[in-house]
Write an enzyme that holds these catalytic residues in place. Structure first.
Site, PDB file in Angstrom:
ATOM      1  N   GLU A  63     -10.105 -10.094  -6.612  1.00 36.24           N
ATOM      2  CA  GLU A  63      -9.262  -9.168  -6.771  1.00 36.24           C
ATOM      3  C   GLU A  63      -8.193  -9.110  -7.854  1.00 36.24           C
ATOM      4  O   GLU A  63      -7.578  -8.388  -8.300  1.00 36.24           O
ATOM      5  CB  GLU A  63      -8.803  -9.133  -5.259  1.00 36.24           C
ATOM      6  CG  GLU A  63      -9.793  -8.667  -4.237  1.00 36.24           C
ATOM      7  CD  GLU A  63      -9.126  -8.877  -2.841  1.00 36.24           C
ATOM      8  OE1 GLU A  63     -10.208  -8.425  -1.929  1.00 36.24           O
ATOM      9  OE2 GLU A  63      -8.184  -9.338  -2.438  1.00 36.24           O
TER      10      GLU A  63
ATOM     11  N   TYR B 111     -12.715  -1.372  -3.150  1.00 36.03           N
ATOM     12  CA  TYR B 111     -13.057  -1.343  -1.691  1.00 36.03           C
ATOM     13  C   TYR B 111     -14.537  -1.342  -1.679  1.00 36.03           C
ATOM     14  O   TYR B 111     -14.979  -0.973  -0.329  1.00 36.03           O
ATOM     15  CB  TYR B 111     -12.465  -0.386  -0.970  1.00 36.03           C
ATOM     16  CG  TYR B 111     -10.999  -1.016  -0.578  1.00 36.03           C
ATOM     17  CD1 TYR B 111     -10.768  -1.933   0.423  1.00 36.03           C
ATOM     18  CD2 TYR B 111      -9.852  -0.284  -1.055  1.00 36.03           C
ATOM     19  CE1 TYR B 111      -9.422  -2.614   0.707  1.00 36.03           C
ATOM     20  CE2 TYR B 111      -8.585  -0.470  -0.746  1.00 36.03           C
ATOM     21  CZ  TYR B 111      -8.416  -1.756   0.440  1.00 36.03           C
ATOM     22  OH  TYR B 111      -7.104  -2.308   0.285  1.00 36.03           O
TER      23      TYR B 111
ATOM     24  N   LYS C 170       0.782  -1.205  -0.116  1.00 35.44           N
ATOM     25  CA  LYS C 170      -0.079   0.164  -0.097  1.00 35.44           C
ATOM     26  C   LYS C 170       1.065   1.382  -0.079  1.00 35.44           C
ATOM     27  O   LYS C 170       2.029   1.062   0.147  1.00 35.44           O
ATOM     28  CB  LYS C 170      -0.811   0.091   1.280  1.00 35.44           C
ATOM     29  CG  LYS C 170      -1.940  -1.526   1.151  1.00 35.44           C
ATOM     30  CD  LYS C 170      -2.809  -1.280   2.308  1.00 35.44           C
ATOM     31  CE  LYS C 170      -3.828  -2.275   2.535  1.00 35.44           C
ATOM     32  NZ  LYS C 170      -4.823  -2.118   3.288  1.00 35.44           N
TER      33      LYS C 170
ATOM     34  N   HIS D 163      -2.339  -5.340   1.820  1.00 35.15           N
ATOM     35  CA  HIS D 163      -3.347  -6.275   1.709  1.00 35.15           C
ATOM     36  C   HIS D 163      -3.234  -7.595   1.496  1.00 35.15           C
ATOM     37  O   HIS D 163      -2.378  -7.837   0.775  1.00 35.15           O
ATOM     38  CB  HIS D 163      -4.152  -5.462   0.506  1.00 35.15           C
ATOM     39  CG  HIS D 163      -5.505  -6.379   0.231  1.00 35.15           C
ATOM     40  ND1 HIS D 163      -6.647  -6.295   0.871  1.00 35.15           N
ATOM     41  CD2 HIS D 163      -5.766  -7.272  -0.497  1.00 35.15           C
ATOM     42  CE1 HIS D 163      -7.499  -6.847   0.537  1.00 35.15           C
ATOM     43  NE2 HIS D 163      -7.263  -7.614  -0.532  1.00 35.15           N
TER      44      HIS D 163
ATOM     45  N   ASN E 197      -1.982   0.145   7.033  1.00 34.36           N
ATOM     46  CA  ASN E 197      -1.233  -0.881   7.553  1.00 34.36           C
ATOM     47  C   ASN E 197      -0.441  -1.879   6.272  1.00 34.36           C
ATOM     48  O   ASN E 197      -0.359  -2.976   6.207  1.00 34.36           O
ATOM     49  CB  ASN E 197      -2.532  -1.977   7.914  1.00 34.36           C
ATOM     50  CG  ASN E 197      -3.543  -2.204   6.762  1.00 34.36           C
ATOM     51  OD1 ASN E 197      -3.396  -1.911   5.734  1.00 34.36           O
ATOM     52  ND2 ASN E 197      -4.610  -3.030   7.202  1.00 34.36           N
TER      53      ASN E 197
HETATM   54  P1  CMP Z   1      -7.551  -4.400   4.134  1.00 36.76           P
HETATM   55  O1  CMP Z   1      -7.322  -5.490   4.628  1.00 36.76           O
HETATM   56  O2  CMP Z   1      -6.734  -4.079   2.851  1.00 36.76           O
HETATM   57  O3  CMP Z   1      -8.994  -4.148   3.962  1.00 36.76           O
HETATM   58  C1  CMP Z   1      -9.780  -3.081   4.198  1.00 36.76           C
HETATM   59  C2  CMP Z   1      -8.801  -1.914   4.543  1.00 36.76           C
HETATM   60  O4  CMP Z   1      -9.646  -0.888   5.290  1.00 36.76           O
HETATM   61  C3  CMP Z   1      -8.096  -2.347   5.786  1.00 36.76           C
HETATM   62  O5  CMP Z   1      -7.228  -3.263   5.199  1.00 36.76           O
HETATM   63  C4  CMP Z   1      -7.352  -1.159   6.270  1.00 36.76           C
HETATM   64  O6  CMP Z   1      -6.447  -0.439   5.470  1.00 36.76           O
HETATM   65  C5  CMP Z   1      -8.680  -0.303   6.249  1.00 36.76           C
HETATM   66  N1  CMP Z   1      -9.243  -0.447   7.731  1.00 36.76           N
HETATM   67  C6  CMP Z   1     -10.044  -1.510   8.018  1.00 36.76           C
HETATM   68  N2  CMP Z   1     -10.530  -1.227   9.302  1.00 36.76           N
HETATM   69  C7  CMP Z   1     -10.388   0.025   9.507  1.00 36.76           C
HETATM   70  C8  CMP Z   1     -10.792   1.038  10.538  1.00 36.76           C
HETATM   71  N3  CMP Z   1     -11.356   0.644  11.390  1.00 36.76           N
HETATM   72  N4  CMP Z   1     -10.325   2.278  10.412  1.00 36.76           N
HETATM   73  C9  CMP Z   1      -9.577   2.786   9.349  1.00 36.76           C
HETATM   74  N5  CMP Z   1      -9.472   2.147   8.163  1.00 36.76           N
HETATM   75  C10 CMP Z   1      -9.837   0.662   8.355  1.00 36.76           C
END
Ligand code: CMP
Length: 139
Positions: A127, A50, A10, A116, A113
């Site tokens: 995906e 998303y 990311k 993904h 984070n």
């Molecule tokens: P990912 O696993 O790519 O899938 C959805 C994404 O949304 C997740 O990683 C984070 O980047 C984001 N995300 C998930 N939960 C939260 C949250 N509570 N607050 C902000 N971002 C979130």
């Protein structure tokens, strides 16, 4: 059970120059690269990817974050790929990610984070198809 999963490195991890180290972790853990692409998502494309989170309070921020800079998208192959890869990356929130996981080492927050990982075989296929056509992957 499928032996493929889909991942993205990311924008936060790309900005910090972690791409090479993260791909190294994938390979050291036995994942083979079967498709790889560096690209930048438009807000529209990030929103589409998303769309499942459209009603969540973090959706607009997530779209802005995922479209603010380059990403690397990849399809990875290993036995039991989806589960094995989710173990390697760790919990969504790096605070809860186990020691030694990619998110523990490289992630900033629950949103930023670093990586993904698909949550099911079905979503891994969807995906992967979002980013790669048949000519862009090893069959
Ligand atoms: P990912 O696993 O790519 O899938 C959805 C994404 O949304 C997740 O990683 C984070 O980047 C984001 N995300 C998930 N939960 C939260 C949250 N509570 N607050 C902000 N971002 C979130």
């Amino acid at each position: 059970m499928s032996n493929r999963t889909f991942t993205m490195i990311k924008p936060d991890a790309m900005e910090k120059g972690y791409a090479g180290q993260i791909i190294d972790r994938f390979e050291k853990e036995g994942f083979k690269l079967v498709a790889l692409k560096l690209t930048k998502l438009s807000p529209e494309k990030a929103g589409e990817f998303y769309a499942i989170h459209k009603e969540r309070p973090f959706y607009n921020d997530l779209v802005a974050y995922m479209s603010r800079g380059p990403i690397i998208a990849a399809i990875l192959e290993k036995e039991n790929a989806v589960t094995s890869f989710r173990e390697l990356i760790g919990a969504t929130n790096p605070v809860n990610a186990a020691e030694g996981t990619i998110r523990k080492e490289f992630a900033v927050s629950i949103e930023e984070n670093a990586v993904h990982g698909s949550d099911s075989d079905e979503n891994a296929a969807i995906e992967g198809d979002f980013f790669f056509n048949a000519f862009e992957r090893v069959i």
